[in-house]
Enzyme design. Structure first.
Site, PDB file in Angstrom:
ATOM      1  N   ASP A   1       0.878  -1.175   0.000  1.00  0.00           N
ATOM      2  CA  ASP A   1       0.000   0.000   0.000  1.00  0.00           C
ATOM      3  C   ASP A   1       0.914   1.223   0.000  1.00  0.00           C
ATOM      4  OD1 ASP A   1      -1.870   2.007   0.471  1.00  0.00           O
ATOM      5  OD2 ASP A   1      -2.050   1.527   2.605  1.00  0.00           O
TER       6      ASP A   1
ATOM      7  N   GLY B   1       1.794   4.863  -0.008  1.00  0.00           N
ATOM      8  CA  GLY B   1       1.235   6.160   0.336  1.00  0.00           C
ATOM      9  C   GLY B   1       2.226   7.274   0.112  1.00  0.00           C
TER      10      GLY B   1
ATOM     11  N   ASN C   1       4.512   6.965   3.723  1.00  0.00           N
ATOM     12  CA  ASN C   1       4.956   5.607   4.034  1.00  0.00           C
ATOM     13  C   ASN C   1       4.310   4.583   3.120  1.00  0.00           C
ATOM     14  OD1 ASN C   1       6.663   6.095   6.405  1.00  0.00           O
ATOM     15  ND2 ASN C   1       4.759   6.714   7.408  1.00  0.00           N
TER      16      ASN C   1
ATOM     17  N   GLY D   1      -8.498   6.901  -5.985  1.00  0.00           N
ATOM     18  CA  GLY D   1      -7.257   6.365  -5.427  1.00  0.00           C
ATOM     19  C   GLY D   1      -7.373   4.877  -5.170  1.00  0.00           C
TER      20      GLY D   1
ATOM     21  N   ASP E   1      -5.965   3.050  -2.981  1.00  0.00           N
ATOM     22  CA  ASP E   1      -6.132   2.713  -1.567  1.00  0.00           C
ATOM     23  C   ASP E   1      -7.589   2.826  -1.149  1.00  0.00           C
ATOM     24  OD1 ASP E   1      -5.980   5.497  -1.990  1.00  0.00           O
ATOM     25  OD2 ASP E   1      -5.199   5.877   0.015  1.00  0.00           O
ATOM     26  N   ARG E   2      -8.299   3.766  -1.749  1.00  0.00           N
ATOM     27  CA  ARG E   2      -9.707   3.949  -1.411  1.00  0.00           C
ATOM     28  C   ARG E   2     -10.545   2.789  -1.939  1.00  0.00           C
ATOM     29  NH1 ARG E   2     -11.100  10.224  -2.428  1.00  0.00           N
ATOM     30  NH2 ARG E   2     -12.757   9.703  -0.939  1.00  0.00           N
TER      31      ARG E   2
ATOM     32  N   THR F   1      -2.686  11.066   5.521  1.00  0.00           N
ATOM     33  CA  THR F   1      -2.221  12.404   5.149  1.00  0.00           C
ATOM     34  C   THR F   1      -3.414  13.323   4.927  1.00  0.00           C
ATOM     35  OG1 THR F   1      -0.258  11.424   4.138  1.00  0.00           O
ATOM     36  CG2 THR F   1      -0.788  13.690   3.535  1.00  0.00           C
TER      37      THR F   1
ATOM     38  N   THR G   1      -0.737  27.689  23.937  1.00  0.00           N
ATOM     39  CA  THR G   1      -0.889  27.625  22.481  1.00  0.00           C
ATOM     40  C   THR G   1      -0.951  26.179  22.010  1.00  0.00           C
ATOM     41  OG1 THR G   1       0.324  29.694  22.252  1.00  0.00           O
ATOM     42  CG2 THR G   1       0.118  28.328  20.287  1.00  0.00           C
TER      43      THR G   1
END
Length: 253
Positions: free
Chosen positions: A6, A8, A11, A101, A103-104, A126, A178
């Site tokens: 896979d 990406g 990674n 995509g 992966d999708r 991501t 913050t």
């Protein structure tokens, strides 16, 4: 054994599977594929196992060719490259299938197989992506939002005073620093985003008990505060690849 990649943006998730499940997996930087250095890490995962097939899902086109070359040269297999043309177990009802995509598609295959249809996958990578399978078992589209790390990283890079933060759990509602304020915005804000979008999808799909499956790097953390998420499946993309490659191998017999 089947070798699964896979690929990406940051990674590459690598897995080894048999006909029933994923046995081992690891992550390597995608840059190692681009620079021809991935063979050692993948070889260590494979060990002495005999690889009889391979499949990959890539969202990094320039990494696809070196990945294919590595698999062909070292393990003498002809990998399946997942796309809308090679996917199995789901239909694709989308205006431009080639733009989905890989992966999708893999996520959608695994979600339908294990959770039925309709169902939704939320991938905390991501980008935060939603992938929707309708009650007919068709991939019909999705939703894309900036990822948690991408959002907080952008704030750090584009402002003079906002720090780079590590995303972690916080129960605070009002930030007293913050960093804490940024954590609240990232964690609770993104949970609110997921909650609102899932609510709308349940209405759209007319499915009040819609299965929502989370995957990706921040899935476990985000799911802790989201009862809307039915399950967390870190290996969902690899499982989808395994299923499609298993179908291809079955068709040869």
């Amino acid at each position: 054994m089947i070798l699964l990649l896979d690929i990406g943006n940051t990674n590459t998730h690598v897995g080894i599977a048999n006909e029933k499940r994923i046995l081992r997996h690891t992550n390597i930087p995608t840059g190692e594929l681009l620079h021809g250095k991935a063979g050692k890490a993948i070889g260590a995962l494979v060990g002495s196992r005999k690889i009889e097939g391979a499949a990959l899902a890539s969202v990094v086109p320039r990494a696809t060719r070196p990945a294919l070359a590595l698999l062909q040269r070292r393990w003498r297999v002809e990998p399946l490259v997942l796309s809308a043309q090679t996917v199995t177990r789901i239909g694709v009802a989308y205006p431009n299938p080639g733009s989905i995509g890989a992966d999708r598609l893999a996520n959608a295959v695994a979600a339908k197989e294990h959770f039925g249809a309709p169902s939704v996958v939320v991938d905390f990578g991501t980008a935060v992506t939603f992938d929707i399978i309708d009650r007919r078992g068709n991939y019909i589209g999705g939703i894309i939002a900036p990822g948690l790390a991408a959002m907080t990283g952008y704030l750090h890079e584009k402002t003079a005073l906002l720090p780079k933060i590590t995303i972690r759990e916080t129960k605070a509602v009002v930030g007293k620093s913050t960093e804490e304020a940024m954590l609240i915005g990232a964690l609770h804000g993104y949970r609110g985003l997921v909650r609102e979008l899932v609510s709308r999808l349940k209405k759209q799909l007319k499915s009040p008990d819609l299965p929502v499956v989370a995957t990706g790097g921040y899935a476990t953390l985000m799911a802790k505060g989201l009862p809307e998420i039915s399950a967390v499946e870190p290996l969902l993309t690899l499982e989808g690849l395994r299923l499609v490659e298993s179908d291809r191998r079955s068709s040869w017999q």
